[in-house]
Design an enzyme around this catalytic site. Structure first.
Site, PDB file in Angstrom:
ATOM      1  N   HIS A 236       0.799  -1.226   0.000  1.00 55.18           N
ATOM      2  CA  HIS A 236       0.000   0.000   0.000  1.00 55.18           C
ATOM      3  C   HIS A 236       0.834   1.280   0.000  1.00 55.18           C
ATOM      4  O   HIS A 236       1.753   1.436   0.798  1.00 55.18           O
ATOM      5  CB  HIS A 236      -0.967   0.013   1.176  1.00 55.18           C
TER       6      HIS A 236
ATOM      7  N   HIS B 115      -3.159   5.004  10.700  1.00 50.41           N
ATOM      8  CA  HIS B 115      -2.077   5.981  10.676  1.00 50.41           C
ATOM      9  C   HIS B 115      -2.451   7.245  11.441  1.00 50.41           C
ATOM     10  O   HIS B 115      -3.625   7.564  11.623  1.00 50.41           O
ATOM     11  CB  HIS B 115      -1.651   6.320   9.239  1.00 50.41           C
TER      12      HIS B 115
ATOM     13  N   TYR C 182     -16.489   2.568  -1.188  1.00 47.71           N
ATOM     14  CA  TYR C 182     -15.467   2.735  -0.152  1.00 47.71           C
ATOM     15  C   TYR C 182     -15.439   1.536   0.780  1.00 47.71           C
ATOM     16  O   TYR C 182     -15.966   1.583   1.890  1.00 47.71           O
ATOM     17  CB  TYR C 182     -15.723   4.028   0.625  1.00 47.71           C
TER      18      TYR C 182
ATOM     19  N   GLU D 195      -6.784  15.814   8.110  1.00 53.26           N
ATOM     20  CA  GLU D 195      -7.103  15.197   6.816  1.00 53.26           C
ATOM     21  C   GLU D 195      -8.595  15.358   6.525  1.00 53.26           C
ATOM     22  O   GLU D 195      -9.438  14.809   7.223  1.00 53.26           O
ATOM     23  CB  GLU D 195      -6.718  13.720   6.879  1.00 53.26           C
TER      24      GLU D 195
ATOM     25  N   HIS E 126      -6.367   7.210  12.752  1.00 52.40           N
ATOM     26  CA  HIS E 126      -7.497   6.699  11.974  1.00 52.40           C
ATOM     27  C   HIS E 126      -7.069   5.577  11.049  1.00 52.40           C
ATOM     28  O   HIS E 126      -5.879   5.358  10.807  1.00 52.40           O
ATOM     29  CB  HIS E 126      -8.199   7.817  11.202  1.00 52.40           C
TER      30      HIS E 126
HETATM   31 FE   FE2 Z   1      -5.565   9.090   6.327  1.00 47.52          FE
END
Ligand code: FE2
Length: 389
Positions: free
Chosen positions: A260, A297, A313, A304, A335
Site C-alpha cells: 500500500h 495511521h 469505499y 485530513e 485513523h
Molecule cells: Fe488518512
C-alpha cells in the site's frame, strides 16, 4: 503557473504601442505574482482596467464563523443534506478552515456576479453538473470531476448549466502542482501523474460589452463591490504563464505499488499550508499477501479532510460514509479502516477482485482545521465511535 500560453492578439514586443482598429491604444494590464518576481500574464484591454466609478462595502451573506474542533474527534459531514442559497460564490457554506485555507460547499443553478478573490488562489472542484467559467482570460467549459484553479485576483463568474455542486478550496496564497513533479524550468516530469496536455485553459478571448459593471472583490478586510466603467471581459489577447485552468480528476494517472502506497502518490496540487490529493480508480496493490487498503495511521502534523466523490469505499464500510460524505481526521487522532474492512478486502482479492473504484478529493492541512457552520449543520454525530463497534 502551468506553462507559456498565448491567446488572441498580442503585439510582437511587450510594452509597445498596440492599437485598436479605430487607432486608439489598447490598455495593458500585467497580472503578476510575488511583486514582479514570479509568473505573470500581460493582458490587452479595449478599455482602461483601472476605471471604476463606485465602491461600496458589502455584508458577507454567509456565515463565516469558525469553531475549534473540540472536543477533539473525527468528524463525518453529509454534504448531501446541504442546500445553499445564492450562487457558487455567495452561496458557499463554510465547512472548515484555518489561516491557510477555507473549505466550502456550494450548490446552485444560477450565474454568479463577477467576482475577484484578492486573498489567494481558489481551486473549485465540480462534484456534479456542468458549469461555464468565464474570466478576463476567456472561458473554460467545466463538468463533473474538474478542478478549476483560479489565480488570485482573476475577475470571473460561474454560469451553471442546471444544478451544480462544488467544493471550493480558497487558499491564502498560490495553488500549484507539487514541485517534485516539475523540472527546474517548470515542465512536468515523466513520473508526474499528469502533465501539460491534461490542463485546459481559455482558448480565445471572451469579449463582452457593458458599462457600469459590478465586481465583488474579496480582501482580508471583507467584501467590496467595485463598479467598473466598462465590462472587465474586454481583453483582446494575453500571454504568459499565469491564467486559470481546469484539470479533470479522470486524467490523474494513479501510481500503484506492490504494497500500500501512502497519499503523497495521489498528490495533485500544493498550496501554502496544505496539499490536495486525488484518489482515483486503480489496480489494487499486488503483493500476494498485500493488504490493499490503508493501514491505521496518525499524521501528527496534518488534519485530513476527505470528500468522497464517487465509487465504493470498502475500507469505510460500516462508518456511514458514502458518496457526498466528508470525513475529517484531525491530528491527535489515529485513523484507519473500519473493523472488518481488512479481512473483507483480503477475501475480495481471494475472490479475484483486482481494482478499486474509490474516488475522493483530499485536502491535508498542516495546521488544525476549525469547523464552519456548514459542516456542523450536516454532521453525523455517531461517526467518532464507529471503530469501537
Ligand atoms: Fe488518512
Amino acid at each position: 503557473m502551468p506553462y507559456y500560453r498565448v491567446v488572441g492578439e498580442v503585439p510582437r514586443k511587450r510594452h509597445v504601442q498596440f492599437r485598436r482598429p479605430d487607432g486608439g491604444l489598447y490598455a495593458e494590464e500585467l497580472m503578476g505574482e510575488e511583486g514582479f518576481s514570479s509568473d505573470s500574464s500581460l493582458l490587452y484591454h479595449r478599455h482602461l482596467p483601472t476605471a471604476i466609478v463606485k465602491a461600496e462595502a458589502v455584508e458577507t451573506g454567509t456565515e463565516t464563523r469558525l469553531e475549534p474542533n473540540l472536543p477533539l474527534s473525527p468528524r463525518h459531514f453529509r454534504t448531501q443534506e446541504l442546500s445553499s442559497a445564492g450562487d457558487l460564490v455567495t452561496g458557499r457554506l463554510l465547512l472548515a478552515g484555518n489561516g491557510d485555507v477555507r473549505l466550502s460547499y456550494a450548490t446552485s443553478d444560477r450565474p454568479s456576479e463577477l467576482y475577484r478573490n484578492s486573498m489567494g488562489d481558489e481551486c473549485v472542484y465540480v462534484q456534479r453538473g456542468r458549469v461555464r467559467f468565464e474570466s478576463t482570460y476567456g472561458a473554460i467549459e467545466a463538468g463533473e470531476g474538474d478542478y478549476i484553479v483560479v489565480p488570485t485576483g482573476t475577475i470571473h463568474r460561474w454560469v451553471p448549466e442546471g444544478p451544480v455542486n462544488v467544493l471550493a478550496i480558497e487558499a491564502a496564497g498560490h495553488i500549484r502542482p507539487p514541485k517534485r513533479y516539475l523540472s527546474q524550468y517548470g515542465q512536468f516530469l515523466e513520473h508526474a501523474p499528469y502533465c501539460e496536455r491534461d490542463l485546459r485553459a481559455p482558448a480565445e478571448p471572451l469579449l463582452v460589452e457593458g458599462e457600469e459593471v459590478p465586481v465583488l472583490v474579496r480582501t482580508r478586510g471583507g467584501l467590496t463591490r467595485l463598479v467598473y466603467r466598462h465590462h472587465p471581459f474586454d481583453v483582446v489577447g494575453w500571454d504568459g504563464y499565469l491564467y486559470p485552468f481546469a484539470f479533470n480528476i479522470d486524467d490523474f494517472e494513479p501510481i500503484v505499488k506492490k504494497t500500500h502506497a501512502p497519499p503523497p502518490v495521489h498528490q495533485t496540487f500544493e498550496g501554502p499550508g496544505f496539499v490536495v490529493c486525488s484518489f482515483c480508480p486503480r489496480p489494487l496493490d499486488y503483493h500476494p499477501e498485500a493488504i490493499p487498503i490503508p493501514y491505521n495511521h496518525h499524521n501528527v502534523d496534518s488534519d485530513e479532510f476527505m470528500f468522497y466523490v464517487g465509487g465504493d469505499y470498502s475500507a469505510r464500510a460500516g462508518s456511514g460514509i458514502e458518496v457526498g460524505s466528508i470525513s475529517l481526521h484531525p491530528a491527535g487522532f489515529t485513523h484507519g479502516p473500519q473493523p472488518g474492512a481488512v479481512e473483507a478486502v483480503i477475501d475480495a482479492v481471494a475472490r479475484g477482485v483486482t481494482t478499486t473504484s474509490e474516488m475522493a478529493v483530499m485536502v491535508d492541512t498542516f495546521r488544525p482545521l476549525d469547523l464552519g457552520q456548514g459542516a456542523l449543520s450536516c454532521e453525523d454525530p455517531g461517526y467518532a465511535w464507529t471503530w469501537a463497534r
